[in-house]
Design an enzyme around this catalytic site. Sequence first.
Site, PDB file in Angstrom:
ATOM      1  N   ALA A  97      14.804 -23.723  24.359  1.00 35.38           N
ATOM      2  CA  ALA A  97      15.745 -24.727  23.872  1.00 35.38           C
ATOM      3  C   ALA A  97      17.100 -24.495  24.511  1.00 35.38           C
ATOM      4  O   ALA A  97      17.522 -23.351  24.695  1.00 35.38           O
ATOM      5  CB  ALA A  97      15.886 -24.658  22.358  1.00 35.38           C
ATOM      6  N   ASP A  98      17.760 -25.580  24.854  1.00 33.62           N
ATOM      7  CA  ASP A  98      19.138 -25.494  25.309  1.00 33.62           C
ATOM      8  C   ASP A  98      20.111 -25.759  24.168  1.00 33.62           C
ATOM      9  O   ASP A  98      21.239 -25.278  24.189  1.00 33.62           O
ATOM     10  CB  ASP A  98      19.377 -26.476  26.454  1.00 33.62           C
ATOM     11  CG  ASP A  98      18.722 -25.984  27.738  1.00 33.62           C
ATOM     12  OD1 ASP A  98      19.419 -25.332  28.526  1.00 33.62           O
ATOM     13  OD2 ASP A  98      17.518 -26.213  27.919  1.00 33.62           O
TER      14      ASP A  98
END
Length: 348
Positions: free
Chosen positions: A245-246
Amino acid sequence: MSLRAINYKDGKLEILDQLLLPTQSKYIKINGVEDGWKAINKMQVRGAPAIAIVGCLSLAVEIFNESFSTKKDFKQEVEGKLNYLISARPTAVNMKLAADELIELTNNLSDDENITVEELKKRFLDTTESMLEKDIFDNMAIGQHGAYEILSRANEGAGIKVLTHCNTGSLATAGYGTALGVIRKLHDMKRLDHAYCTETRPYNQGARLTAYEFVHDKIPATLILDNMVASLFKSRQIAAVVVGADRVAANGDTANKIGTYQIALVAKHHGVPFYIAAPFTSIDFSIPSGDFIKIEERPDREMTHVGDYRIAAPGISCWNPAFDITPSDLITGIITEKGVFAPSKLKQ
C-alpha cells in the site's frame, strides 16, 4: 539473505538504482536532498517505506557535515527541505508522515532551552538513522502476522500458493519487505508451495524487481502477465493475494499500484482472500476514504516505450495513473506490524 537496497553510515548514503534492474546491480551515491528528490521522482528508489527512508536520509547526509549557528536556522532548514521532499511523489503517505514527525521533533527540541543546537542536530540524526533498522523490524513482524493469518485459513500441512502485485520487498523497504515479507515468512516456514507475481505494467516492477528478488532468494515463483490473473484463479488453487500500500485511508480504502483494484475484484469473485500488507505509517487517519487520496499521474513515455523502443502508435493520447483505489469492502484484512485488522477496525 534478502537484498539491501539502501546503505547508510556516517553521513554517507547509497541506493541500488532500480532503473537498471534486473540487468545491472549498481549502487549510486545520494549526496543530499536534491539527489534524494530526483532519485524518488525518477523511481530509482520506489515503494512507500523506501521513499520515506531515502528522503529523510538524504537530508541527514546534508545535515551531517553542516554547522548551524542557531536552532532557528536548523528548524528552517529541516522544515523547508522535508516539505520539498514530499513533493517528489505525493501519493505515498509515508514520506509526509515521516516529515511531520521529524518537524515536530525539531520544534519540540528547539523549544527546550536546555537543548543546544549541536544536541538538536545529534537527536535529529539519531532519529533519522534509526529508520532503517526499525523498518526491517516492522517488516519482519508484518511477515509473521501475515503468514499466520493466511495459514489460519488453509488446510493443515498444505502448501500455500500466493499472488502478489508490484514490488513490496527489500527493494521497496529497508529490507525484508511487507507483502513480500509475508511470502518470505511462508517460505521460511516451509509452507509456501509457490508464489506468483504480475508483470505490473507499465513500469514492470513485478517482472523486473519482484521476480529479481524471488530468484535472488531462491523462492519458488512464476511471473504472469497482468491480464492472466482471472485465469490463474480459475486454474490454480490460490490461497491468498497479498499486496502492499502507498496510502490507506481511515476506512480501509487503499491506494496501491495501478491494477490492484481489478485484482481485488477478481479475487472477490473467486473467493480468494485479499490482503494489504503495510506498516502503520502507511495509514492516513486524516483521510476518511479513498476518494480523498491524490493519485499521481506519470509520463506518457512509460506507456508508449519500452526502453528506447516505441510500442504505441505515434500521436495516441495516454492516461497513466500510477495508482488506483481498492475499496475496503474488497479487502479481507490489513496486515501491519501490530497485527491483522479488518478495514472497519482500523480506527479502533
